[in-house]
Design a protein around this motif. Structure first.
Motif, PDB file in Angstrom:
ATOM      1  N   UNK A 157     -10.020  -8.738 -55.589  1.00 57.75           N
ATOM      2  CA  UNK A 157      -9.659  -9.628 -54.574  1.00 57.75           C
ATOM      3  C   UNK A 157      -9.904 -11.284 -54.629  1.00 57.75           C
ATOM      4  N   UNK A 158      -9.453 -11.412 -56.108  1.00 62.02           N
ATOM      5  CA  UNK A 158      -9.502 -12.676 -56.651  1.00 62.02           C
ATOM      6  C   UNK A 158     -10.556 -13.497 -56.051  1.00 62.02           C
ATOM      7  N   UNK A 159     -11.846 -12.983 -55.867  1.00 64.21           N
ATOM      8  CA  UNK A 159     -13.072 -13.753 -55.661  1.00 64.21           C
ATOM      9  C   UNK A 159     -13.914 -13.865 -56.815  1.00 64.21           C
ATOM     10  N   UNK A 160     -13.894 -13.036 -57.961  1.00 63.18           N
ATOM     11  CA  UNK A 160     -14.678 -13.349 -58.961  1.00 63.18           C
ATOM     12  C   UNK A 160     -13.842 -13.448 -60.227  1.00 63.18           C
ATOM     13  N   UNK A 161     -14.366 -14.192 -61.229  1.00 63.54           N
ATOM     14  CA  UNK A 161     -13.556 -14.526 -62.331  1.00 63.54           C
ATOM     15  C   UNK A 161     -14.322 -14.138 -63.450  1.00 63.54           C
ATOM     16  N   UNK A 162     -13.691 -13.841 -64.751  1.00 66.86           N
ATOM     17  CA  UNK A 162     -14.295 -13.587 -65.776  1.00 66.86           C
ATOM     18  C   UNK A 162     -13.859 -14.476 -66.997  1.00 66.86           C
ATOM     19  N   UNK A 185     -19.436 -14.276 -65.341  1.00 65.48           N
ATOM     20  CA  UNK A 185     -18.635 -13.854 -64.096  1.00 65.48           C
ATOM     21  C   UNK A 185     -18.980 -14.994 -63.329  1.00 65.48           C
ATOM     22  N   UNK A 186     -18.075 -15.592 -62.507  1.00 61.96           N
ATOM     23  CA  UNK A 186     -18.282 -16.817 -61.595  1.00 61.96           C
ATOM     24  C   UNK A 186     -17.346 -16.676 -60.518  1.00 61.96           C
ATOM     25  N   UNK A 187     -17.660 -17.226 -59.330  1.00 64.28           N
ATOM     26  CA  UNK A 187     -17.126 -17.421 -57.902  1.00 64.28           C
ATOM     27  C   UNK A 187     -15.808 -18.408 -58.217  1.00 64.28           C
ATOM     28  N   UNK A 211     -19.332 -21.442 -59.265  1.00 65.04           N
ATOM     29  CA  UNK A 211     -20.625 -20.979 -59.247  1.00 65.04           C
ATOM     30  C   UNK A 211     -20.908 -19.815 -60.352  1.00 65.04           C
ATOM     31  N   UNK A 212     -21.694 -19.642 -61.092  1.00 64.76           N
ATOM     32  CA  UNK A 212     -21.967 -18.476 -61.994  1.00 64.76           C
ATOM     33  C   UNK A 212     -22.720 -17.509 -61.550  1.00 64.76           C
ATOM     34  N   UNK A 213     -22.199 -16.406 -61.361  1.00 69.12           N
ATOM     35  CA  UNK A 213     -22.787 -15.023 -60.653  1.00 69.12           C
ATOM     36  C   UNK A 213     -23.592 -14.124 -61.671  1.00 69.12           C
ATOM     37  N   UNK A 214     -22.916 -14.028 -62.962  1.00 69.57           N
ATOM     38  CA  UNK A 214     -23.776 -13.419 -63.798  1.00 69.57           C
ATOM     39  C   UNK A 214     -23.249 -13.953 -65.197  1.00 69.57           C
ATOM     40  N   UNK A 215     -24.166 -13.801 -66.153  1.00 68.22           N
ATOM     41  CA  UNK A 215     -23.884 -14.306 -67.437  1.00 68.22           C
ATOM     42  C   UNK A 215     -24.539 -13.405 -68.757  1.00 68.22           C
ATOM     43  N   UNK A 227     -20.218  -7.454 -60.396  1.00 72.51           N
ATOM     44  CA  UNK A 227     -19.652  -7.313 -61.660  1.00 72.51           C
ATOM     45  C   UNK A 227     -20.556  -6.705 -62.804  1.00 72.51           C
ATOM     46  N   UNK A 228     -19.847  -6.114 -63.649  1.00 72.22           N
ATOM     47  CA  UNK A 228     -20.771  -5.620 -64.990  1.00 72.22           C
ATOM     48  C   UNK A 228     -19.853  -5.579 -66.207  1.00 72.22           C
ATOM     49  N   UNK A 229     -20.451  -5.250 -67.369  1.00 72.74           N
ATOM     50  CA  UNK A 229     -19.663  -5.128 -68.486  1.00 72.74           C
ATOM     51  C   UNK A 229     -20.098  -3.956 -69.105  1.00 72.74           C
ATOM     52  N   UNK A 230     -18.930  -2.804 -69.601  1.00 74.30           N
ATOM     53  CA  UNK A 230     -19.227  -1.717 -69.940  1.00 74.30           C
ATOM     54  C   UNK A 230     -18.740  -1.621 -71.407  1.00 74.30           C
ATOM     55  N   UNK A 231     -19.148  -0.762 -72.181  1.00 77.98           N
ATOM     56  CA  UNK A 231     -18.649  -0.381 -73.615  1.00 77.98           C
ATOM     57  C   UNK A 231     -18.171   0.931 -73.665  1.00 77.98           C
ATOM     58  N   UNK A 232     -16.800   0.965 -73.442  1.00 80.00           N
ATOM     59  CA  UNK A 232     -15.965   2.376 -73.487  1.00 80.00           C
ATOM     60  C   UNK A 232     -16.072   3.190 -74.796  1.00 80.00           C
ATOM     61  N   UNK A 233     -16.318   2.436 -75.823  1.00 82.17           N
ATOM     62  CA  UNK A 233     -16.620   3.488 -76.956  1.00 82.17           C
ATOM     63  C   UNK A 233     -18.125   3.155 -77.636  1.00 82.17           C
ATOM     64  N   UNK A 234     -18.915   2.528 -76.901  1.00 79.53           N
ATOM     65  CA  UNK A 234     -20.153   2.273 -77.425  1.00 79.53           C
ATOM     66  C   UNK A 234     -20.277   1.103 -77.742  1.00 79.53           C
TER      67      UNK A 234
END
Length: 757
Positions: free
Chosen positions: A97-102, A112-114, A119-123, A176-183
């Motif tokens: 949606x072009x609302x949150x950047x990484x 993650x920021x607006x 504005x920082x959303x998550x760090x 938003x979230x960060x995942x680890x596909x191979x651990x």
């Protein structure tokens, strides 16, 4: 006896009330008729113009240039803001949606920021291996949000940025979230710092290639899931790649995990990782006269883009040569500026990209269309990097630690004159070709919108239909109008004109389900029939002329033509009966296989011959009716005068009647051709709808009209595909308009030339 006085004849009064009323009524009728005819004619012209302008309205957006402007909220431009977090940016991205950047920095911060406010959303802080630092990063798949980080201890970590949309109280909330596909544990790639890194994967395995300018290593990671217990077993295998005699500055590993591209200062090495005997270099090319400043992989993982210090950008992909070897080939170059290329951002869902050079000029390109749709200076100093939104409607720019968000309006960049009407070198093809293929099963597909195969198929279908229908219709009209007795003409003409009322969908149904299989089984019989039936007609005419008069006169004058009906039927049956023997004698028992194997001509069941017969049957009534009327309308005194001067009936026909009727005959041909060009149902059901360019009568085709009927229901309203179909309709409209205009000019010339006869 009285003599009647005739010097004063009775006077007729034309001014009686009845006569006056009659004249008024007649004048009113004339005026109403004039107005009605004028209204109808003007309405037809207006309707045609409305169709023209509506098609133009739908087509025009295809050729509009792109636009870029600062992102606005409530009609107000948003302000630039400082990049959130610390450190140098390694990776920059945006969500759907072009609302949150990484933003991923070299200090290991994932922020993650607006993108509107900064504005920082998550760090999050990535857990770096002890005593190591981040040396490099690699984009694995923008579409899948996958990237990797390379560490100084030779390990790599794969990450995925993910976004979940929820609607509490009816308001969209993106988490938003960060995942680890191979651990979460890093993968050991080699024993050298990973200053260079490239990663590729499929569902079950991952390939890592990394190292530094002194050497590279490869690690193959296999992930297996136990279907019974759900446990995941990870195994890896690491090996050192041989020296490639090139000081590496960047790497790109193709998704097939076979080809590795190594970029040096100005050269590019192509490495086959699966070559017999182990990885080996297949090519070392000098790709630029300057220095490589940007090295990116295009959507789909088949082509690479190289930007250099001279402001040039070129596209390269592997092409198989005559020796079945793969060679990296320069496909096209893009017109840029003279300043070095700073960064390139690849579109996530189209074959396009954006480039930013050192003087702050942004350019938008599409590779398939070889089109530059925008050139705009968006900053006055050197910027650091740019990032595309997944929908290609927004661009995030970072410059000296300051972020700015730009809105992009670029709906149809993949259309240009060359993409529509010229040969295009598509990815995976050995040479440039004309291709129509509007959709595929994957998102990495390169749309192929060449209208040439469709235009060619339209003309091919019309050509074979006219080739069959024109001689039969015109010759039949000549005989019916000029030689046939009136009693027989009154029966034949309505019967042929009744054929025009037969729905073309019925003709297409019969052609596709009955005629095509029949012709495939009786191909030899069809050609024998084409040869023997004319011979049988001529032979019967000769024999009939030798028959004694007492027998010939048993048939009423003019009705002897009816005897040709059983002759044609018997000749056709005879041709089909002897065709098997001829096929065994000359073609080994199967003419179709003989044509394919011995002559090398492909044979499709639904081909141009089937279309020619079916569509010829459809256009014959139109051409016949107009031609017959034109010939029959030639004044009889011209024919009688020619005959009286000693000309034979045939001479009178060829030198007097046909020239006089030529404007009408020409009009009949043009109307028949228009009918053939615009025909939809017959070609839709009887051609196979294969958009190829081949004059082979045994191959199918796809026409513009059939393509519209096939693909319009599945096209998204307002999409490029949707508007291309309207463009096909516009081409048909213009073709008909131009042909009819030229036909009218020729008809007027013929009328002026022979009107004095």
């Amino acid at each position: 006896m009285s003599i009647e006085n005739t010097s004063n004849p009775p006077q007729i009064d034309f001014n009686t009330p009845a006569q006056k009323r009659l004249r008024k009524v007649r004048a009113l009728k004339d005026k109403l008729a004039t107005m009605g005819i004028a209204f109808g004619g003007i309405s037809v012209i207006i309707a045609i113009l409305l169709i023209f302008f509506y098609l133009l309205y739908e087509v025009a957006p295809l050729f509009q240039s792109a636009q870029i402007e600062k992102w606005k909220v409530n009609e107000q431009q948003i302000e630039d803001y400082a990049a959130p977090g610390t450190g140098k940016t390694l990776y920059l991205a945006m969500e759907e949606q072009a609302e949150i950047g990484l933003r991923v920095s070299d200090s290991g911060e994932v922020i993650f920021f607006n993108v509107r406010t900064g504005e920082t959303i998550q760090k999050q802080q990535i857990k770096l291996p002890a005593g190591s630092r981040i040396e490099s990063h690699a984009v694995i798949s923008e579409a899948q949000h996958l990237f990797a980080l390379g560490f100084s201890n030779g390990e790599a970590l794969v990450l995925k940025h993910d976004y979940k949309s929820t609607y509490p109280n009816g308001v969209r909330l993106i988490t938003p979230s960060i995942k680890y596909p191979v651990g979460e544990a890093p993968i050991k790639v080699g024993d050298k710092p990973l200053k260079l890194l490239s990663v590729s994967h499929n569902e079950e395995s991952w390939n890592f290639v990394g190292g530094d300018e002194t050497g590279l290593q490869q690690t193959q990671l296999t992930v297996e899931e136990n279907m019974m217990t759900g446990e995941v077993d990870v195994s890896s295998e690491t090996d050192t790649l041989p020296s490639f005699n090139l000081k590496a500055q960047d790497l790109l590993l193709f998704p097939d995990r076979r080809w590795l591209m190594i970029a040096g200062k100005s050269k590019l090495a192509v490495v086959d990782l699966k070559a017999q005997g182990g990885p080996q270099t297949t090519q070392v090319l000098e790709v630029t006269k300057g220095e490589i400043t940007s090295f990116q992989m295009l959507l789909g993982g088949n082509a690479v883009l190289i930007g250099d210090s001279n402001g040039k950008i070129s596209q390269w992909f592997l092409v198989r040569d005559e020796a079945t070897d793969w060679k990296l080939t320069r496909i096209r170059e893009f017109e840029g500026g003279e300043s070095p290329i700073v960064d390139m951002a690849i579109e996530h869902r189209r074959k396009g990209f954006a480039s930013l050079d050192a003087d702050g000029t942004l350019r938008l390109f599409n590779t398939t269309a070889a089109r530059k749709s925008l050139t705009e200076t968006i900053t006055q100093t050197i910027a650091d990097r740019i990032a595309y939104a997944p929908r290609s409607n927004a661009l995030l720019l970072e410059q000296n630690g300051v972020m700015s968000l730009w809105a992009i309006h670029n709906e149809h960049p993949d259309i240009s004159w060359s993409a529509l009407w010229e040969k295009v070198w598509y990815e995976g093809y050995e040479e440039p070709e004309f291709i129509w293929q509007s959709s595929a099963a994957n998102n990495d597909f390169e749309p192929k919108y060449s209208l040439m195969p469709l235009a060619f198929g339209t003309l091919k279908a019309a050509f074979y239909a006219m080739l069959l229908g024109t001689p039969l219709a015109i010759c039949g009209a000549i005989y019916t109008a000029y030689f046939m007795v009136p009693a027989m003409r009154r029966k034949v003409k309505p019967f042929i004109e009744l054929m025009e009322a037969l729905p073309t969908v019925i003709l297409g149904f019969l052609a596709g389900l009955w005629l095509a299989p029949f012709m495939e089984d009786q191909l030899a019989g069809i050609f024998v029939t084409i040869l023997l039936v004319p011979i049988a007609i001529v032979a019967f005419g000769f024999v009939w002329a030798q028959v004694p008069n007492r027998i010939r006169f048993l048939i009423p004058e003019g009705w002897d033509a009816a005897l040709l009906v059983p002759v044609v039927i018997l000749a056709t049956l005879f041709s089909l009966s002897v065709a098997d023997g001829i096929e065994v004698l000359m073609f080994g028992g199967d003419m179709r296989l003989w044509i394919s194997n011995e002559v090398g001509i492909p044979y499709d069941q639904r081909n141009a011959l089937v279309v020619g017969i079916a569509m010829g049957f459809a256009v014959i009534p139109t051409i016949f009716s107009i031609t017959e009327d034109a010939i029959f309308a030639v004044p009889k005194h011209l024919s009688y005068g020619s005959l009286a001067l000693g000309a034979t009936p045939w001479q009178t026909l060829t030198r007097v009647v046909l020239p006089t009727a030529s404007p009408g005959i020409f009009s009949a041909l043009m109307i028949g051709m228009g009918r053939a060009v615009g025909e939809t149902m017959i070609v839709l059901m009887a051609t196979g709808n294969t958009p190829i360019m081949d004059m082979n009568i045994f191959e199918g085709m796809r026409t513009l009209a059939a393509n519209i009927a096939v693909e319009m229901p599945e096209s998204e309203v307002g999409s490029t595909h949707y508007r291309i179909l309207f463009l096909a309709a516009f081409v048909l409209f213009l073709f008909t308009f131009v042909v009819n205009t030229l036909a009218e000019l020729v008809r007027q010339h013929l009328r002026k030339k022979y009107g004095s006869l």
